[in-house]
Motif scaffolding. Structure first.
Motif, PDB file in Angstrom:
ATOM      1  N   ARG A 156     -10.758 -10.957   2.959  1.00  0.00           N
ATOM      2  CA  ARG A 156     -10.164 -11.757   1.883  1.00  0.00           C
ATOM      3  C   ARG A 156      -8.670 -11.489   1.769  1.00  0.00           C
ATOM      4  O   ARG A 156      -7.861 -12.421   1.618  1.00  0.00           O
ATOM      5  CB  ARG A 156     -10.843 -11.442   0.553  1.00  0.00           C
ATOM      6  CG  ARG A 156     -10.396 -12.336  -0.606  1.00  0.00           C
ATOM      7  CD  ARG A 156     -10.943 -11.845  -1.927  1.00  0.00           C
ATOM      8  NE  ARG A 156     -10.356 -10.576  -2.317  1.00  0.00           N
ATOM      9  CZ  ARG A 156      -9.127 -10.466  -2.882  1.00  0.00           C
ATOM     10  NH1 ARG A 156      -8.390 -11.550  -3.074  1.00  0.00           N
ATOM     11  NH2 ARG A 156      -8.664  -9.286  -3.216  1.00  0.00           N
ATOM     12  N   LEU A 157      -8.289 -10.218   1.831  1.00  0.00           N
ATOM     13  CA  LEU A 157      -6.867  -9.866   1.748  1.00  0.00           C
ATOM     14  C   LEU A 157      -6.087 -10.419   2.931  1.00  0.00           C
ATOM     15  O   LEU A 157      -4.946 -10.885   2.786  1.00  0.00           O
ATOM     16  CB  LEU A 157      -6.710  -8.341   1.665  1.00  0.00           C
ATOM     17  CG  LEU A 157      -7.233  -7.677   0.393  1.00  0.00           C
ATOM     18  CD1 LEU A 157      -7.132  -6.160   0.492  1.00  0.00           C
ATOM     19  CD2 LEU A 157      -6.475  -8.187  -0.823  1.00  0.00           C
ATOM     20  N   ALA A 158      -6.710 -10.378   4.128  1.00  0.00           N
ATOM     21  CA  ALA A 158      -6.053 -10.929   5.312  1.00  0.00           C
ATOM     22  C   ALA A 158      -5.864 -12.422   5.168  1.00  0.00           C
ATOM     23  O   ALA A 158      -4.830 -12.980   5.564  1.00  0.00           O
ATOM     24  CB  ALA A 158      -6.874 -10.606   6.563  1.00  0.00           C
ATOM     25  N   LEU A 159      -6.869 -13.106   4.593  1.00  0.00           N
ATOM     26  CA  LEU A 159      -6.765 -14.544   4.380  1.00  0.00           C
ATOM     27  C   LEU A 159      -5.667 -14.855   3.375  1.00  0.00           C
ATOM     28  O   LEU A 159      -4.901 -15.810   3.553  1.00  0.00           O
ATOM     29  CB  LEU A 159      -8.108 -15.093   3.898  1.00  0.00           C
ATOM     30  CG  LEU A 159      -8.170 -16.611   3.653  1.00  0.00           C
ATOM     31  CD1 LEU A 159      -7.845 -17.375   4.935  1.00  0.00           C
ATOM     32  CD2 LEU A 159      -9.542 -17.004   3.122  1.00  0.00           C
ATOM     33  N   ASP A 160      -5.565 -14.043   2.314  1.00  0.00           N
ATOM     34  CA  ASP A 160      -4.493 -14.235   1.342  1.00  0.00           C
ATOM     35  C   ASP A 160      -3.126 -14.066   1.993  1.00  0.00           C
ATOM     36  O   ASP A 160      -2.182 -14.807   1.687  1.00  0.00           O
ATOM     37  CB  ASP A 160      -4.641 -13.238   0.188  1.00  0.00           C
ATOM     38  CG  ASP A 160      -5.770 -13.614  -0.762  1.00  0.00           C
ATOM     39  OD1 ASP A 160      -6.251 -14.762  -0.670  1.00  0.00           O
ATOM     40  OD2 ASP A 160      -6.174 -12.767  -1.579  1.00  0.00           O
ATOM     41  N   ASP A 161      -2.996 -13.094   2.881  1.00  0.00           N
ATOM     42  CA  ASP A 161      -1.730 -12.889   3.588  1.00  0.00           C
ATOM     43  C   ASP A 161      -1.379 -14.107   4.433  1.00  0.00           C
ATOM     44  O   ASP A 161      -0.214 -14.523   4.485  1.00  0.00           O
ATOM     45  CB  ASP A 161      -1.808 -11.647   4.477  1.00  0.00           C
ATOM     46  CG  ASP A 161      -1.781 -10.353   3.665  1.00  0.00           C
ATOM     47  OD1 ASP A 161      -1.305 -10.411   2.512  1.00  0.00           O
ATOM     48  OD2 ASP A 161      -2.228  -9.312   4.180  1.00  0.00           O
ATOM     49  N   ARG A 162      -2.396 -14.675   5.113  1.00  0.00           N
ATOM     50  CA  ARG A 162      -2.138 -15.865   5.933  1.00  0.00           C
ATOM     51  C   ARG A 162      -1.742 -17.048   5.061  1.00  0.00           C
ATOM     52  O   ARG A 162      -0.884 -17.842   5.437  1.00  0.00           O
ATOM     53  CB  ARG A 162      -3.370 -16.202   6.773  1.00  0.00           C
ATOM     54  CG  ARG A 162      -3.622 -15.219   7.920  1.00  0.00           C
ATOM     55  CD  ARG A 162      -4.580 -15.790   8.936  1.00  0.00           C
ATOM     56  NE  ARG A 162      -5.925 -15.916   8.387  1.00  0.00           N
ATOM     57  CZ  ARG A 162      -6.847 -14.961   8.418  1.00  0.00           C
ATOM     58  NH1 ARG A 162      -6.554 -13.785   8.963  1.00  0.00           N
ATOM     59  NH2 ARG A 162      -8.048 -15.156   7.918  1.00  0.00           N
ATOM     60  N   LYS A 163      -2.369 -17.152   3.886  1.00  0.00           N
ATOM     61  CA  LYS A 163      -2.019 -18.236   2.969  1.00  0.00           C
ATOM     62  C   LYS A 163      -0.574 -18.089   2.501  1.00  0.00           C
ATOM     63  O   LYS A 163       0.169 -19.063   2.432  1.00  0.00           O
ATOM     64  CB  LYS A 163      -2.967 -18.243   1.774  1.00  0.00           C
ATOM     65  CG  LYS A 163      -4.360 -18.763   2.092  1.00  0.00           C
ATOM     66  CD  LYS A 163      -5.256 -18.721   0.853  1.00  0.00           C
ATOM     67  CE  LYS A 163      -6.638 -19.258   1.158  1.00  0.00           C
ATOM     68  NZ  LYS A 163      -7.539 -19.165  -0.019  1.00  0.00           N
ATOM     69  N   ARG A 164      -0.194 -16.853   2.188  1.00  0.00           N
ATOM     70  CA  ARG A 164       1.189 -16.632   1.750  1.00  0.00           C
ATOM     71  C   ARG A 164       2.174 -16.992   2.862  1.00  0.00           C
ATOM     72  O   ARG A 164       3.214 -17.600   2.613  1.00  0.00           O
ATOM     73  CB  ARG A 164       1.372 -15.174   1.318  1.00  0.00           C
ATOM     74  CG  ARG A 164       0.636 -14.794   0.045  1.00  0.00           C
ATOM     75  CD  ARG A 164       1.023 -13.393  -0.407  1.00  0.00           C
ATOM     76  NE  ARG A 164       0.262 -12.986  -1.583  1.00  0.00           N
ATOM     77  CZ  ARG A 164      -0.860 -12.297  -1.550  1.00  0.00           C
ATOM     78  NH1 ARG A 164      -1.345 -11.905  -0.372  1.00  0.00           N
ATOM     79  NH2 ARG A 164      -1.496 -11.964  -2.652  1.00  0.00           N
TER      80      ARG A 164
END
Length: 264
Positions: A32-40
């Motif tokens: 989830r955190l990795a996905l948030d980083d990609r979204k950012r």
């Protein structure tokens, strides 16, 4: 020889590794955190790679349309430059809305809740929409001006919500129509109401107006000037601030938006 009976699930769970569930939960959280980083990263890329050239298009087309460095020659050139400028502004607005939707739906926000003056926020919004209000010959009646209650909200987000709601009301008001804006403190909340005199929509259509890009048969979203993102952005922003958006309407009876936020 008969097959052995299957082992009871409770007995199997007793022999399972008690830390396996924790490891799975930790792995899910890392993804989830990795996905948030990609979204950012995606939002930063979109903000830069689309907004930067659009700002250049808007800026230079404005210079051309105003003939700041001398006449262009044929009057058609000035007309075309104006069209390019207006189209650039509409496209920039769409890009901003898409980025905002992506931020809110992905919970990638920078909401900072502070006491905000509704009087100042409404003044900023009405000033920003002044030319459109005058062009559409609509009157904005602000009830209780200079004595509106304060709210607890994100400063930028508050103005975004008020702008979308007021612009929606102005856009769908008839020439000479009046948009009524009011706010009242009810307990620990402040209810902001924006009512127009437009054609309204069927009440069954209201939930669809809160879905991004959902146009359906609604007269509110089927216009050449929007793709149905304004109300969904208000809905998502209000919930991110601990508030809510309520809509009510019926055909021929106008449209009422109630924005409820925590009181300061």
């Amino acid at each position: 020889m008969p097959e052995p009976a299957s082992m009871d699930a409770s007995i199997v769970s007793a022999f399972a590794d008690p830390s396996s569930a924790e490891r799975r939960a930790a792995a899910i959280e890392r993804r989830r955190l990795a996905l948030d980083d990609r979204k950012r990263s995606f939002l930063r890329m979109v903000s830069h790679e689309l907004r930067t050239p659009l700002n250049a298009v808007i800026g230079f087309s404005e210079i051309l349309s105003q003939e700041l460095y001398g006449p262009l020659g044929s009057p058609q050139y000035k007309e075309y430059a104006t069209i390019v400028h207006d189209s650039g502004l509409k496209l920039l607005k769409l890009v901003n809305q898409i980025v905002e939707i992506a931020r809110l739906e992905g919970h990638v926000t920078d909401i900072e809740m502070t006491p905000e003056s509704l009087d100042e926020a409404m003044e900023d919004v009405i000033d920003a929409l002044g030319s459109e209000i005058r062009r559409r010959d609509v009157i904005v009646h602000l009830v209780g001006e200079r004595s509106l209650p304060a709210v607890l909200a994100d400063s930028r987000g508050l103005r975004t919500m008020l702008t979308n709601l007021l612009q929606n009301a102005v856009t769908h008001s008839p020439a000479g129509g009046v948009v009524h804006v009011a706010a009242a403190k009810i307990g620990r909340e402040v209810e902001i109401t924006i009512r127009d005199q437009g054609p309204g929509v069927e009440s069954a259509e209201l939930p669809r107006l809160l879905q991004p890009f959902e146009q359906g048969g609604s007269t509110l979203t089927r216009t050449a000037e929007g793709v149905g993102l304004g109300l969904p952005i208000v809905d998502l922003l209000s919930r991110a601030m601990g508030g809510q958006l309520k809509l009510s309407s019926s055909l021929g009876a106008g449209f009422l938006a109630r924005l409820i936020l925590p009181a300061a």
